[in-house]
Design an enzyme around this catalytic site. Structure first.
Site, PDB file in Angstrom:
ATOM      1  CE  LYS A  34       1.270  -6.732  -2.035  1.00 16.18           C
ATOM      2  NZ  LYS A  34       0.211  -7.371  -1.251  1.00 16.18           N
ATOM      3  CB  THR A  35       2.338  -8.065  -6.819  1.00 15.40           C
ATOM      4  OG1 THR A  35       1.259  -7.820  -5.925  1.00 15.40           O
ATOM      5  CG2 THR A  35       2.334  -9.514  -7.222  1.00 15.40           C
ATOM      6  CG  ASP A 225       2.015 -10.794  -0.483  1.00 11.86           C
ATOM      7  OD1 ASP A 225       2.272  -9.633  -0.115  1.00 11.86           O
ATOM      8  OD2 ASP A 225       1.270 -11.062  -1.448  1.00 11.86           O
ATOM      9  CD  GLU A 226      -1.704  -8.705   1.388  1.00 10.55           C
ATOM     10  OE1 GLU A 226      -1.593  -7.776   2.215  1.00 10.55           O
ATOM     11  OE2 GLU A 226      -2.267  -8.586   0.284  1.00 10.55           O
ATOM     12  CD  GLN A 256      -3.538  -2.359   1.447  1.00 11.27           C
ATOM     13  OE1 GLN A 256      -4.202  -3.139   0.784  1.00 11.27           O
ATOM     14  NE2 GLN A 256      -2.430  -1.798   0.999  1.00 11.27           N
ATOM     15  NE  ARG A 616      -7.762  -2.562  -2.881  1.00 11.97           N
ATOM     16  CZ  ARG A 616      -6.459  -2.689  -2.785  1.00 11.97           C
ATOM     17  NH1 ARG A 616      -5.828  -3.539  -3.556  1.00 11.97           N
ATOM     18  NH2 ARG A 616      -5.753  -1.978  -1.944  1.00 11.97           N
TER      19      ARG A 616
END
Length: 777
Positions: A34-35, A225-226, A256, A616
DNA sequence: GATATGTTTTTTTTT
DNA sequence: AAAACATATC
């Protein structure tokens, strides 16, 4: 500019990067790059000729913003710093700084953190003579905060039947009144709280069409983002800013979403299509991070939730370690086991300290892990909790600086008017407070005209006048001195330095050092000439500094914090990844938390949090729980979390306690069963399952941290048979030669030489070493 | 008005 | 268990 960056992307990622115009939604599962997509998209825009100053990129945390900036810089170089990139709060603070006077604020307005805000509430409750058991600062403040996040001002709050009846039902009918006073007080203090940075930003845009117009045209491209974590205010502000160009990209993962307590509304991402019917969606479903056991478990977890966008996360990292479920007798043993396991894994797999993370539900859980890690001499870093800027000594000095910059800041004033003690006590201050509210003015204007006020005795008047003069003299120096010189002058002149210097207790010394560190930070700030601001020349004033640091979670000084084990809440771990993750405290009442099991929505959010924790991990994941732990100073007994049961046993391996001493007593993995009913209190006792000895473990075929792949029949030899001069195969480093041996029995350490790698000291107990030649086979 | 001593509350998560 | 808070004493 690296020209081949598009080659580093898969098909969907590349499409998400290159479809630059119009509304775009990227649904990105954990570990799906994603990043990378976000940063390459920005890089791609710049390469296509878009002016970096016209790109706005919004994130939720400083960590994310910083990482993104670095990664873009890596792809396109120095131009990256011209992109408007930061957290919602910091970007809006920057805009508000420039436009503040339009909505009646000074441009050097103060930012209140939550403890400042709560103090203001406390003060108001006191002034209104309300029951402070009922009107607890945190309760009242949360109510106000929620209102602001939904863009409801004091007036609207009072008119909202639903909110008002809610308050009277909970026995707190005066909240609307407190809210109005709170807003007034902040305004008179020239202060904004965290929520105001959003609320006032929206107010600015709605009441000043020319400002809205300016920023709508300025930001040609907006990226968020997010997005699943945006609240109503953030949602509406970005929507308005994007209204002209509609070049808006939102990236997120509904699975998330973990910030509903802060007003985040998952509907914002679920409804994106309604807002922008001609949008394009890209779904990133391949997970590049984790092995199958972990990804399968994650899918299993999230499948239990109802409300979500359909997607299938998959990985091609087949096999790998199963997820290990570890039972501990107590919180302290949990800490010990984790620390021991980290030590063992460092030795056996040659992982670095920063490959490990310990993730917990509540910050208070860090204690036992800190103790155990310290005992093992393993370096660690605790994120979150009490940040540097929240320490008393720091807040004290900062309060002086704030008051110097903004005399109206009442919180700062109250904090230091009698620190160090100068004889201005509660009686005097209360009197001045009453006077101020009678006159409808703020505390400072009473104090600065104290000689004209009746009701004060001569002594008090003189002391106050002296204080006012001192602050004014600091303010004069603002013109002639740089931030650092002024701050050190204040620290010395007020006697703060002396007071801390004479305190020779351990805490006293550390407080003194903290002040020094703060001063260094200010120095760094005032000397750095890095121009990161938009069209304005970068502003190095003390006022800007104070606004900036209020939005920082921690010093983020990367001097010494490399290669440490990370301890943090699951919330702050979002967006990060680690080779080895310990999700700890998986107990009913703790995780899922007691406060969040009363409704389906709450429980689903806890489950998403669990999903975040699990995803994670790249290669190794531990889920641990303790049968008893201390809470509020008394011992409580707990049960394993329902979250453990929700996983499929085929992905799990159950492990009891006793870690270090475990010699080869390996048995088959035993299915784990819940002990009795949920209400049964388990007696702390012997573990049912011994852990298989490290030396006997099978090599995990698909776990490959380094280049060497062990031969198919790889089997470690007994450490005792290893001799100097032998040729051996190491699981990770390949073929090497034994240079020397030291220690004996269990603690034998070998120095091995590997071609192309060099010498390594290896504890034979943990490493898997096979004798190739030179010894008996 | 300042300091010493006893009492109560706190914990969910963050900008 | 620790910190914030309230009361007693100088």
């Amino acid at each position: 500019m690296r020209s081949n960056y598009l080659d580093e992307l898969n098909d969907i990622q590349r499409q998400a990067v290159t479809n630059t115009s119009g509304p775009v939604m990227v649904i990105a599962g954990p570990g799906s790059g994603k990043t990378r997509v976000l940063t390459y998209r920005i890089a791609h825009l710049i390469e296509k000729g878009v002016d970096p100053f016209r790109i706005l990129s919004l994130t939720f945390t400083n960590k994310a913003a910083k990482e993104m900036r670095e990664r873009i810089e890596h792809v396109i170089g120095g131009e990256a710093r011209n992109v408007w990139m930061g957290t919602f709060h910091s970007i809006f603070a920057r805009i508000l700084r420039q436009e503040a006077t339009k909505i009646g604020y000074p441009s050097n307005f103060t930012i209140y953190d939550s403890s400042d805000s709560k103090n203001v509430v406390k003060q108001i409750v006191k002034e209104l003579e309300l029951n402070d058991k009922l009107y607890k600062p945190s309760t009242v403040f949360n109510r106000i905060s929620a209102a602001k996040n939904n863009l409801i001002g004091p007036q609207k709050y009072r008119e909202d039947k639903y909110l008002v009846s809610d308050d009277s039902q909970s026995g707190r009918p005066k909240i609307a009144e407190i809210y109005a006073l709170y807003a007034k007080k902040c305004f008179q203090s020239g202060a904004m709280d965290f929520d105001d940075l959003l609320f006032k930003m929206y107010e600015l845009l709605s009441t000043h069409p020319e400002v809205l117009h300016k920023y709508q045209h300025k930001f040609n491209y907006i990226l968020v983002d997010e997005y699943q974590d945006t609240n109503f205010a953030q949602y509406l502000i970005t929507k308005r800013l994007a209204a002209v160009h509609e070049n808006i990209t939102v990236v997120g993962d509904d699975a998330q979403s973990i910030y509903s307590f802060r007003g985040a509304d998952i509907q914002n991402i679920l409804n994106f299509e309604k807002d922008y019917p001609d949008m394009r969606t890209f779904k990133l479903e391949q997970n590049y991070r984790s092995t199958t056991h972990i990804v399968e478990a994650a899918n299993q977890i999230i499948a239990l939730n109802k409300n979500q966008l359909p997607k299938t996360i998959w990985t091609d990292r087949q096999g790998g370690d199963k997820i290990k479920v570890v039972k501990a007798v107590s919180d302290n043993e949990e800490g010990r086991i984790v620390a021991d396991t980290i030590f063992e894994y460092q030795m056996r797999l040659h992982l670095r300290s920063d490959d490990f993370a310990i993730l917990y539900r509540t910050n208070a859980q860090s204690r036992s892990f800190e103790e155990a890690l310290r005992r093992q001499n393993i370096p660690y870093k605790v994120f979150g909790g009490l940040s540097f800027y929240q320490r008393k000594e720091i807040k004290d000095l900062l309060a002086y600086l704030k008051l110097t910059v903004n005399h109206n800041d009442e919180e700062a004033l109250r904090r230091i008017i009698n620190y160090p003690t100068r004889g201005i006590g509660d009686t005097t201050l209360d009197r001045a407070t009453v006077l101020a509210s009678e006159r409808g003015t703020n505390l400072w204007s009473i104090l600065s005209t104290i000689q004209f006020q009746p009701d004060f005795n001569a002594r008090a008047k003189n002391l106050i006048e002296e204080f006012v003069m001192m602050i004014k003299s600091f303010a004069t120096m603002l013109q002639t001195m740089n931030a650092y010189d002024l701050a050190s002058h204040i620290a010395k002149h007020t006697g703060i330095m002396k007071e801390l210097y004479t305190d020779k207790t351990v805490e006293g010394i550390s407080r003194y050092e903290n002040i020094q560190e703060l001063l260094n930070g200010i120095k760094e700030f005032s000397e750095s000439d890095e121009i990161a601001e938009g069209e304005t020349v970068s502003d190095r004033s003390l006022g800007t500094y104070l606004q900036d640091i209020m939005l920082l979670t921690d010093t983020e000084s990367d001097k010494d914090d490399t290669n440490r084990v990370s301890l943090m809440s699951i919330h702050s771990a979002k967006g990060l990844e680690f080779e080895c993750v310990f999700a700890v405290g998986l107990e009913e009442g703790l995780f899922p938390n007691q406060m969040s099991v009363n409704s389906r929505e709450e429980l689903e959010e806890e489950r998403r949090l669990y999903y975040v924790a699990v995803t994670r991990a790249k290669s190794h994941l531990f889920l641990t729980y303790a049968l008893q732990r201390y809470r509020f100073g008394n011992l409580i007994y707990s049960e394993p979390s329902r979250f453990i049961e929700e996983l499929d046993e085929k992905n799990l391996e159950f492990i009891g306690h006793k870690v270090r001493r475990a010699e080869p007593t390996s048995g088959p993995d035993t299915p784990w069963e819940r002990s009795g009913t949920r209400t049964t209190k388990e007696t702390p006792g012997k573990s049912l399952y011994e852990r298989p000895g490290a030396a006997q473990r099978q090599a995990t075929p698909n776990f490959t941290p380094a280049a060497h792949t062990p031969s198919a029949d790889f089997k470690a030899d007994d450490p005792k048979t290893i001799q100097a001069g032998m040729e051996v195969e190491h699981e990770k480093f390949g073929i090497g030669k034994v240079v020397s041996l030291e220690g004996d029995g269990n603690n034998r350490i070998a120095t091995l030489f590997f071609a192309g790698i060099g010498q390594k000291r290896i504890m034979l107990k943990y490493a898997k070493v096979r004798i190739v030649s030179g010894g008996a086979e």
